[in-house]
Design an enzyme around this catalytic site. Sequence first.
Site, PDB file in Angstrom:
ATOM      1  N   ASP A 144      -2.075  19.718  17.836  1.00  0.00           N
ATOM      2  CA  ASP A 144      -1.767  20.989  18.306  1.00  0.00           C
ATOM      3  C   ASP A 144      -1.322  22.301  17.273  1.00  0.00           C
ATOM      4  O   ASP A 144      -0.914  23.052  17.596  1.00  0.00           O
ATOM      5  CB  ASP A 144      -0.884  20.972  19.598  1.00  0.00           C
ATOM      6  CG  ASP A 144      -1.516  20.381  20.465  1.00  0.00           C
ATOM      7  OD1 ASP A 144      -2.824  20.182  20.720  1.00  0.00           O
ATOM      8  OD2 ASP A 144      -0.737  19.761  21.467  1.00  0.00           O
ATOM      9  N   LYS A 176       3.170   4.435  -1.267  1.00  0.00           N
ATOM     10  CA  LYS A 176       3.335   5.313  -2.593  1.00  0.00           C
ATOM     11  C   LYS A 176       4.950   6.066  -2.239  1.00  0.00           C
ATOM     12  O   LYS A 176       4.763   6.821  -1.499  1.00  0.00           O
ATOM     13  CB  LYS A 176       2.035   6.229  -2.735  1.00  0.00           C
ATOM     14  CG  LYS A 176       0.757   5.556  -2.894  1.00  0.00           C
ATOM     15  CD  LYS A 176      -0.067   5.408  -1.494  1.00  0.00           C
ATOM     16  CE  LYS A 176      -1.293   4.888  -1.893  1.00  0.00           C
ATOM     17  NZ  LYS A 176      -2.118   4.188  -0.637  1.00  0.00           N
ATOM     18  N   LYS A 180      -4.765  11.069   4.064  1.00  0.00           N
ATOM     19  CA  LYS A 180      -4.461  10.692   5.277  1.00  0.00           C
ATOM     20  C   LYS A 180      -3.845  11.572   6.195  1.00  0.00           C
ATOM     21  O   LYS A 180      -2.419  11.462   5.886  1.00  0.00           O
ATOM     22  CB  LYS A 180      -3.879   9.091   5.151  1.00  0.00           C
ATOM     23  CG  LYS A 180      -4.641   8.081   4.295  1.00  0.00           C
ATOM     24  CD  LYS A 180      -4.055   8.089   3.074  1.00  0.00           C
ATOM     25  CE  LYS A 180      -4.526   6.857   2.199  1.00  0.00           C
ATOM     26  NZ  LYS A 180      -5.870   6.324   2.125  1.00  0.00           N
ATOM     27  N   ASP A 218      17.046  10.196  -8.624  1.00  0.00           N
ATOM     28  CA  ASP A 218      18.036  10.491  -8.401  1.00  0.00           C
ATOM     29  C   ASP A 218      18.794  10.340  -6.974  1.00  0.00           C
ATOM     30  O   ASP A 218      19.878  11.036  -6.551  1.00  0.00           O
ATOM     31  CB  ASP A 218      18.698  11.517  -8.887  1.00  0.00           C
ATOM     32  CG  ASP A 218      18.650  11.665 -10.623  1.00  0.00           C
ATOM     33  OD1 ASP A 218      18.605  10.698 -11.029  1.00  0.00           O
ATOM     34  OD2 ASP A 218      18.474  12.699 -11.202  1.00  0.00           O
ATOM     35  N   HIS A 226      -9.468  11.251   0.333  1.00  0.00           N
ATOM     36  CA  HIS A 226      -8.403  10.017   0.299  1.00  0.00           C
ATOM     37  C   HIS A 226      -7.429  10.367   1.179  1.00  0.00           C
ATOM     38  O   HIS A 226      -6.349   9.481   1.446  1.00  0.00           O
ATOM     39  CB  HIS A 226      -8.097   9.489  -0.881  1.00  0.00           C
ATOM     40  CG  HIS A 226      -7.669   8.306  -0.920  1.00  0.00           C
ATOM     41  ND1 HIS A 226      -6.290   7.971  -1.384  1.00  0.00           N
ATOM     42  CD2 HIS A 226      -8.026   6.929  -0.585  1.00  0.00           C
ATOM     43  CE1 HIS A 226      -5.982   6.644  -1.352  1.00  0.00           C
ATOM     44  NE2 HIS A 226      -7.198   5.961  -0.965  1.00  0.00           N
ATOM     45  N   HIS A 256       0.793  -1.201   0.040  1.00  0.00           N
ATOM     46  CA  HIS A 256      -0.042  -0.121   0.210  1.00  0.00           C
ATOM     47  C   HIS A 256       0.965   1.064  -0.006  1.00  0.00           C
ATOM     48  O   HIS A 256      -0.033   2.331  -0.027  1.00  0.00           O
ATOM     49  CB  HIS A 256      -0.950   0.036   1.305  1.00  0.00           C
ATOM     50  CG  HIS A 256      -1.888   0.954   1.215  1.00  0.00           C
ATOM     51  ND1 HIS A 256      -2.430   1.912   2.068  1.00  0.00           N
ATOM     52  CD2 HIS A 256      -3.163   0.952   0.394  1.00  0.00           C
ATOM     53  CE1 HIS A 256      -3.364   2.648   1.637  1.00  0.00           C
ATOM     54  NE2 HIS A 256      -3.827   2.171   0.503  1.00  0.00           N
TER      55      HIS A 256
END
Length: 485
Positions: free
Chosen positions: A410, A226, A405, A231, A403, A224
Amino acid sequence: MEDFYQILTLVGLFAYWLIAAGVVIRVIIKRRSIGVSLAWMMVIYFVPFFGVLGYLLIGEQNWGKARENRAKLMYAPYRKWFADLYLFRQYRPKELTEYGHSISSLCEQRLGIPSLGNNQLELQSSPQQILNSLIADIEGAQSSINLEFYIWHPGGLADKVVQALIDAAKRGVEIKLLLDAAGSRQFFKSHWPKQLKQSGIEVTEALVVSPLRMFFRRLDLRMHRKIVIIDNQIGYTGSMNLVDPAFFKQNAHVGQWIDVMVRITGSNVPVLNTINSWDWEVETNHRQLPEAPECIELNADHPIDMLQVIPSGPGMPSEIIHQVLLLSIYQAKSKIVITTPYFVPSENLMFALTSAAQRGVIVELIIPERNDSTMVKWASRSFFGELLSAGVKIYRFKGGLLHTKSVVIDQNHCLIGTVNLDMRSLWLNNEVTLAVDDLAFTQELSQLQQSYIDDSTQLEHERWRKRPVYKRIIEQFFYMFSPLL
């Protein structure tokens, strides 16, 4: 003959009872949370045969024997690579805030990965900005590009990313592409993989799904993460898969997906690259550890942008991101704002959120109004009543499938990455999140969260209590399975 069949039936029932009892004993011995254990016991006894089969297929974090053995051999060299980070000038634990220090200490003890300074973070929040930025960086690549995604879906700007990769390969850039086999199945059915391979790009399917493999490893274990590394100097991670939302899941009736990515330069890019290298080696048995961060001098008059990279999943310390999340919530003094597309919390997470609200911390939860998972939609709603009673504010985003996350604590510190607030992300899948100890970046993320709230409807407690009885029944039904979602 009739007696024979009766005896055969009794023997079969007794054999099934022994198998079911054995599986239940195994459920108990595994010592997971009580909710997870009870959910599996209910499935085993109330869904004859299929409950036992389901547990054997997806009940445990079975990674596959080959991967497990490979990971054991990989552990020492990767551990040494991370240990060398403590020798670099970017390791500046005294520069961490109280919040950052506690997160870093936990990750050092459990992962062996320290927080590092000297990072430049750019929050990107529109698909056009993200994909065009990625294309520009690919066009500027000199030596290597490593990409890792759960979903790569053909169409729109996503195809322009593929073409940019092909052009980069033609000018001699070494490119490796690692995609989850299930999440990217539409991509693998397209003409693109063949074209990429013909251009010299290495394309690998992670966690291939097949009827034969289901007996040797867990089917629903997914890659899952990404991650993009260019370089060894430019990195991307966040919630967005390699898709153009205008061409992705248009028939799901949830609107376009709303995502963010973080573009990173500085000392933590090689750390992200090493996580990608770990995943690549697990799948291919080929090692290519990146070079370590450069030992550059830091300007004492400039904030050093401390950043902790936190990977999780099979082969890594269990529940590390779950621990970081709980620690963050318990440290909050004034406000917690969370965005997540899938909200099916653990018992500990639920207790932490309600406790924070009850001790006077403002807790705001932003979720999409419409969801592409029916089971998650109903299971998620089963928690709303308790949250609202504790004083948690729930906002339902109207502008598409939110979508992103993210967790802001604070308005000073934040978590951002690939992790959903559900059991699958927190306990099972390969994930990565960033703990950012940087005020400017956190406030920018906080402003983005506020824009989500501005495009949301707040859920009113009194109105929620008056919802129809049939909805309560559906919610409670799926709530029983929530530890397994």
